[in-house]
Design a protein around this motif. Structure first.
Motif, PDB file in Angstrom:
ATOM      1  N   UNK A  38      -5.821  13.456  14.139  1.00  0.00           N
ATOM      2  CA  UNK A  38      -4.710  13.323  13.198  1.00  0.00           C
ATOM      3  C   UNK A  38      -3.421  12.920  13.908  1.00  0.00           C
ATOM      4  N   UNK A  39      -3.168  13.518  15.064  1.00  0.00           N
ATOM      5  CA  UNK A  39      -1.970  13.171  15.823  1.00  0.00           C
ATOM      6  C   UNK A  39      -1.997  11.703  16.246  1.00  0.00           C
ATOM      7  N   UNK A  40      -3.177  11.211  16.627  1.00  0.00           N
ATOM      8  CA  UNK A  40      -3.304   9.804  17.004  1.00  0.00           C
ATOM      9  C   UNK A  40      -3.029   8.890  15.814  1.00  0.00           C
ATOM     10  N   UNK A  41      -3.509   9.279  14.636  1.00  0.00           N
ATOM     11  CA  UNK A  41      -3.236   8.493  13.428  1.00  0.00           C
ATOM     12  C   UNK A  41      -1.746   8.471  13.110  1.00  0.00           C
ATOM     13  N   UNK A  42      -1.076   9.591  13.321  1.00  0.00           N
ATOM     14  CA  UNK A  42       0.357   9.668  13.024  1.00  0.00           C
ATOM     15  C   UNK A  42       1.151   8.727  13.914  1.00  0.00           C
ATOM     16  N   UNK A  43       0.688   8.545  15.156  1.00  0.00           N
ATOM     17  CA  UNK A  43       1.405   7.688  16.106  1.00  0.00           C
ATOM     18  C   UNK A  43       1.090   6.209  15.913  1.00  0.00           C
ATOM     19  N   UNK A  44      -0.002   5.887  15.238  1.00  0.00           N
ATOM     20  CA  UNK A  44      -0.512   4.520  15.167  1.00  0.00           C
ATOM     21  C   UNK A  44       0.086   3.794  13.960  1.00  0.00           C
ATOM     22  N   UNK A  45       0.912   2.795  14.209  1.00  0.00           N
ATOM     23  CA  UNK A  45       1.534   2.050  13.115  1.00  0.00           C
ATOM     24  C   UNK A  45       0.521   1.227  12.332  1.00  0.00           C
ATOM     25  N   UNK A  46      -0.674   1.055  12.870  1.00  0.00           N
ATOM     26  CA  UNK A  46      -1.715   0.318  12.154  1.00  0.00           C
ATOM     27  C   UNK A  46      -2.432   1.150  11.111  1.00  0.00           C
ATOM     28  N   UNK A  47      -2.151   2.443  11.063  1.00  0.00           N
ATOM     29  CA  UNK A  47      -2.788   3.334  10.087  1.00  0.00           C
ATOM     30  C   UNK A  47      -1.839   3.542   8.917  1.00  0.00           C
ATOM     31  N   UNK A  48      -2.278   3.149   7.724  1.00  0.00           N
ATOM     32  CA  UNK A  48      -1.479   3.350   6.511  1.00  0.00           C
ATOM     33  C   UNK A  48      -1.771   4.703   5.882  1.00  0.00           C
ATOM     34  N   UNK A  49      -3.043   5.124   5.944  1.00  0.00           N
ATOM     35  CA  UNK A  49      -3.455   6.392   5.349  1.00  0.00           C
ATOM     36  C   UNK A  49      -4.693   6.881   6.072  1.00  0.00           C
ATOM     37  N   UNK A  50      -4.986   8.170   5.903  1.00  0.00           N
ATOM     38  CA  UNK A  50      -6.162   8.796   6.514  1.00  0.00           C
ATOM     39  C   UNK A  50      -7.105   9.235   5.406  1.00  0.00           C
ATOM     40  N   UNK A  51      -8.388   8.909   5.564  1.00  0.00           N
ATOM     41  CA  UNK A  51      -9.434   9.363   4.650  1.00  0.00           C
ATOM     42  C   UNK A  51     -10.250  10.417   5.380  1.00  0.00           C
TER      43      UNK A  51
END
Length: 244
Positions: A38-51
């Motif tokens: 989750x922390x990696x997703x928060x830092x990644x500007x390429x991620x719009x949302x998490x499923x």
């Protein structure tokens, strides 16, 4: 061995609980790995949302009784879902129990297949749904929570939607989620982040106000004699002595 599967499609990062042998129970290892993802997703500007999804027939069976995470680690995981700048969407096609319901409630949007089932089983093993109350109470019907917290009864996806535990239920969960994910992909990232901040303010206030006391309560109950007996009875597939 990884416990969290990861894939990406059109800016939606899918994180899959991938420990079907333990029914995706919240072990110390799984909690840590999911928090890192989750922390990696928060830092990644390429991620719009998490499923947030799962393998096997269980979304999450609650705490792993053989390798339980520390209560403060569970609080940290739940808070990270709520505070993540990206929307988190849960996809449920199986069973959800105890602490898994806290993880589900922490998500911004949740959809369940009609075959999914839910239960707050804590009281049946001698503990209480303490830290998971933090995301649940602000988002779920309180009268329904009183019933299901106190009895441990199972309920279905339609009831989960009625009481606000999930956003929607349907025969095909992917059909239910298709317009949700399309909407997130069409939304500006900064606007999504600010809108989520508005929606989660009350939930985060509950974490800041109550997390320490509920963490202490959870630790005390899990260390108690009734909990040891209840967990032993569960693992041995028998009734604990208080069943009448």
């Amino acid at each position: 061995m990884t416990l969290i599967g990861r894939s990406r499609e059109r800016a939606v990062e899918a994180l899959s609980l991938d420990s079907p042998d333990t029914r995706n129970a919240l072990s110390a290892a799984l909690v840590g790995e999911l928090a890192d993802a989750l922390a990696a997703c928060d830092r990644d500007d390429g991620v719009r949302a998490v499923l947030l999804t799962h393998t096997g027939t269980t979304f999450c069976a609650g705490a792993d009784l053989r390798d339980p995470p520390a209560p403060d680690a569970v609080v940290g995981l739940l808070r990270s879902v709520v505070a993540l700048r990206k929307p988190v969407v849960a996809r449920v096609t199986g069973q959800v129990r105890a602490g898994g319901l806290g993880l589900l409630a922490a998500c911004d949007i949740a959809a369940a297949a009609h075959g999914a089932g839910f239960a707050f089983t804590e009281v049946r093993i001698g503990v209480a749904p303490a830290v998971i109350t933090l995301p649940l109470l602000p988002r779920t019907d309180p009268r329904a929570l009183a019933r299901y917290y106190l009895t441990g009864e199972r309920f279905d996806a339609a009831e989960a939607a009625r009481i606000g535990l999930v956003t929607a239920a349907g025969d095909d969960v992917d059909t239910v989620l298709a317009p949700v994910l399309d909407g997130l992909r069409r939304s500006a990232p900064e606007a999504l982040a600010e809108t989520k901040r508005l929606l989660t303010a009350r939930v985060l206030e509950a974490f800041d106000r109550e997390a320490a006391d509920l963490t202490a309560l959870s630790a005390r109950l899990f260390a108690s004699a009734p909990a040891r007996e209840g967990m032993t009875a569960f693992l041995e597939r028998r009734d604990p002595p208080w069943v009448v």
